[in-house]
Scaffold this motif. Structure first.
Motif, PDB file in Angstrom:
ATOM      1  N   THR A   1       0.827  -1.207   0.000  1.00 30.52           N
ATOM      2  CA  THR A   1       0.000   0.000   0.000  1.00 30.52           C
ATOM      3  C   THR A   1       0.866   1.265   0.000  1.00 30.52           C
ATOM      4  OG1 THR A   1      -1.781  -1.120   1.191  1.00 30.52           O
ATOM      5  CG2 THR A   1      -1.769   1.271   1.263  1.00 30.52           C
ATOM      6  N   ILE A   2       1.892   1.283   0.825  1.00 30.27           N
ATOM      7  CA  ILE A   2       2.776   2.445   0.898  1.00 30.27           C
ATOM      8  C   ILE A   2       3.534   2.636  -0.407  1.00 30.27           C
ATOM      9  CG2 ILE A   2       4.840   3.374   2.016  1.00 30.27           C
ATOM     10  CD1 ILE A   2       3.820   2.168   4.623  1.00 30.27           C
ATOM     11  N   ASP A   3       4.014   1.538  -0.989  1.00 28.66           N
ATOM     12  CA  ASP A   3       4.718   1.635  -2.276  1.00 28.66           C
ATOM     13  C   ASP A   3       3.802   2.227  -3.344  1.00 28.66           C
ATOM     14  OD1 ASP A   3       7.102   0.645  -1.351  1.00 28.66           O
ATOM     15  OD2 ASP A   3       6.680  -1.422  -1.909  1.00 28.66           O
ATOM     16  N   LYS A   4       2.523   1.836  -3.283  1.00 28.62           N
ATOM     17  CA  LYS A   4       1.551   2.347  -4.245  1.00 28.62           C
ATOM     18  C   LYS A   4       1.340   3.855  -4.039  1.00 28.62           C
ATOM     19  CE  LYS A   4      -3.230   1.601  -5.760  1.00 28.62           C
ATOM     20  NZ  LYS A   4      -4.467   0.824  -5.526  1.00 28.62           N
ATOM     21  N   GLN A   5       1.294   4.297  -2.769  1.00 28.58           N
ATOM     22  CA  GLN A   5       1.133   5.714  -2.475  1.00 28.58           C
ATOM     23  C   GLN A   5       2.340   6.514  -2.972  1.00 28.58           C
ATOM     24  OE1 GLN A   5       0.594   5.574   1.761  1.00 28.58           O
ATOM     25  NE2 GLN A   5      -1.623   5.369   1.635  1.00 28.58           N
ATOM     26  N   MET A   6       3.529   5.983  -2.744  1.00 30.84           N
ATOM     27  CA  MET A   6       4.750   6.668  -3.160  1.00 30.84           C
ATOM     28  C   MET A   6       4.837   6.747  -4.682  1.00 30.84           C
ATOM     29  SD  MET A   6       7.409   5.032  -0.392  1.00 30.84           S
ATOM     30  CE  MET A   6       8.814   6.072  -0.779  1.00 30.84           C
TER      31      MET A   6
ATOM     32  N   GLY B   1       2.217   6.653  -6.751  1.00 34.62           N
ATOM     33  CA  GLY B   1       1.153   7.530  -7.230  1.00 34.62           C
ATOM     34  C   GLY B   1       1.505   9.003  -7.070  1.00 34.62           C
ATOM     35  N   LYS B   2       2.252   9.326  -6.026  1.00 35.30           N
ATOM     36  CA  LYS B   2       2.646  10.720  -5.791  1.00 35.30           C
ATOM     37  C   LYS B   2       3.946  11.082  -6.504  1.00 35.30           C
ATOM     38  CE  LYS B   2       0.424  10.909  -1.235  1.00 35.30           C
ATOM     39  NZ  LYS B   2       0.612  11.060   0.229  1.00 35.30           N
ATOM     40  N   HIS B   3       4.581  10.101  -7.153  1.00 38.33           N
ATOM     41  CA  HIS B   3       5.833  10.327  -7.908  1.00 38.33           C
ATOM     42  C   HIS B   3       6.881  11.006  -7.029  1.00 38.33           C
ATOM     43  CE1 HIS B   3       3.546   9.235 -11.484  1.00 38.33           C
ATOM     44  NE2 HIS B   3       2.655  10.151 -11.173  1.00 38.33           N
ATOM     45  N   LEU B   4       7.011  10.550  -5.793  1.00 37.94           N
ATOM     46  CA  LEU B   4       7.899  11.225  -4.848  1.00 37.94           C
ATOM     47  C   LEU B   4       9.369  11.174  -5.273  1.00 37.94           C
ATOM     48  CD1 LEU B   4       6.307  10.180  -1.435  1.00 37.94           C
ATOM     49  CD2 LEU B   4       6.019  12.304  -2.700  1.00 37.94           C
TER      50      LEU B   4
ATOM     51  N   SER C   1       9.168  19.689   1.035  1.00 38.06           N
ATOM     52  CA  SER C   1       7.872  19.070   1.300  1.00 38.06           C
ATOM     53  C   SER C   1       7.814  17.658   0.725  1.00 38.06           C
ATOM     54  CB  SER C   1       6.762  19.934   0.693  1.00 38.06           C
ATOM     55  OG  SER C   1       5.511  19.301   0.826  1.00 38.06           O
ATOM     56  N   THR C   2       8.350  17.500  -0.489  1.00 34.32           N
ATOM     57  CA  THR C   2       8.350  16.187  -1.138  1.00 34.32           C
ATOM     58  C   THR C   2       9.251  15.215  -0.390  1.00 34.32           C
ATOM     59  OG1 THR C   2       8.020  17.274  -3.279  1.00 34.32           O
ATOM     60  CG2 THR C   2       8.720  14.980  -3.324  1.00 34.32           C
ATOM     61  N   GLU C   3      10.425  15.692   0.017  1.00 34.44           N
ATOM     62  CA  GLU C   3      11.345  14.840   0.777  1.00 34.44           C
ATOM     63  C   GLU C   3      10.734  14.433   2.108  1.00 34.44           C
ATOM     64  OE1 GLU C   3      15.771  16.275  -0.738  1.00 34.44           O
ATOM     65  OE2 GLU C   3      14.824  17.308   0.951  1.00 34.44           O
ATOM     66  N   LYS C   4      10.016  15.361   2.750  1.00 37.15           N
ATOM     67  CA  LYS C   4       9.370  15.064   4.033  1.00 37.15           C
ATOM     68  C   LYS C   4       8.349  13.935   3.857  1.00 37.15           C
ATOM     69  CE  LYS C   4       6.832  17.357   7.799  1.00 37.15           C
ATOM     70  NZ  LYS C   4       5.549  16.630   7.734  1.00 37.15           N
ATOM     71  N   SER C   5       7.524  14.031   2.812  1.00 37.99           N
ATOM     72  CA  SER C   5       6.534  12.991   2.540  1.00 37.99           C
ATOM     73  C   SER C   5       7.205  11.658   2.263  1.00 37.99           C
ATOM     74  CB  SER C   5       5.667  13.386   1.343  1.00 37.99           C
ATOM     75  OG  SER C   5       4.934  14.554   1.609  1.00 37.99           O
ATOM     76  N   PHE C   6       8.284  11.700   1.482  1.00 35.95           N
ATOM     77  CA  PHE C   6       9.007  10.477   1.109  1.00 35.95           C
ATOM     78  C   PHE C   6       9.583   9.788   2.345  1.00 35.95           C
ATOM     79  CE2 PHE C   6      13.000   8.356   0.020  1.00 35.95           C
ATOM     80  CZ  PHE C   6      12.573   7.463  -0.950  1.00 35.95           C
TER      81      PHE C   6
END
Length: 202
Positions: free
Chosen positions: A64-69, A71-74, A115-120
């Motif tokens: 699930t987490i891999d899919k989120q990452m 999808g967000k193209h982190l 912000s992107t790094e924080k999410s990643f």
């Protein structure tokens, strides 16, 4: 008697769309129905939920987490904005942009990159916690089941369950849950287990 409405913020900000409004009660009713449907769905797979401890929680959650990452193209965005910052500096040195333009653009790129790094890194940390057994798969299930007999929308329920509500029109309201990805993966895994069980018994 007072009536409350939501007014399209996109239109009000001058960013397009149309000047449409929707009654607050209609939105709340859509949310309530969506929550009740999610609970009904959980009830249908209740027998499988009783076997939750036997499920490969780490595999389901990590997927699930891999899919989120993805999808967000982190990862791609981190690389992209890193390249932009490097190119921006070269443009300033070459005189393509002024020092002020460089600062403005650099600050904007830097904020987006941070912000992107924080999410990643937050998702990476969550994945690590799951793999090491510090976080289980079950908490969100128990969270939604708390509202099994809910008859009205409360702030507590909205904060606990909802990601966002998208109003496309008065007849089309999309309710997105915080656990949509987890629910999808659980259903997929459940269906796969049933299919494998039927094949073995056949």
């Amino acid at each position: 008697k007072k009536y409350y409405y939501y007014h399209c913020s996109t239109y009000k900000s001058g960013a397009g769309c149309s000047s449409h409004i929707i009654n607050c009660n209609k939105v709340e009713n859509a949310v309530l129905v969506a929550v009740q449907k999610q609970i009904e769905l959980l009830d249908k797979i209740e027998p499988l939920l009783k076997m939750i401890d036997e499920f490969p929680n780490d595999i389901i959650c990590v997927r699930t987490i891999d899919k989120q990452m993805e999808g967000k193209h982190l990862k791609e965005n981190i690389e992209y904005y890193g390249v932009l910052k490097a190119k921006l500096y070269k443009d300033m040195v070459d005189g393509v942009v002024s020092a002020k333009e460089y600062k403005d653009l650099h600050d904007r790129f830097d904020a987006t990159l941070l912000s992107t790094e924080k999410s990643f890194y937050e998702l990476e940390a969550k994945k690590e916690d799951i793999i090491t057994g510090q976080v289980g798969f079950q908490p969100w299930i128990e969270e939604i089941k708390k509202y099994r007999n809910v008859q009205s929308v409360s702030r507590e329920m909205v904060v606990a369950l909802l990601d966002k509500v998208v109003v496309e029109s008065t007849d089309k309201i999309q309710v997105h849950f915080l656990f949509d990805d987890e629910m999808e993966e659980l259903i997929k895994y459940s269906e796969m287990q049933i299919s494998n069980k039927d094949e073995r018994e056949a």
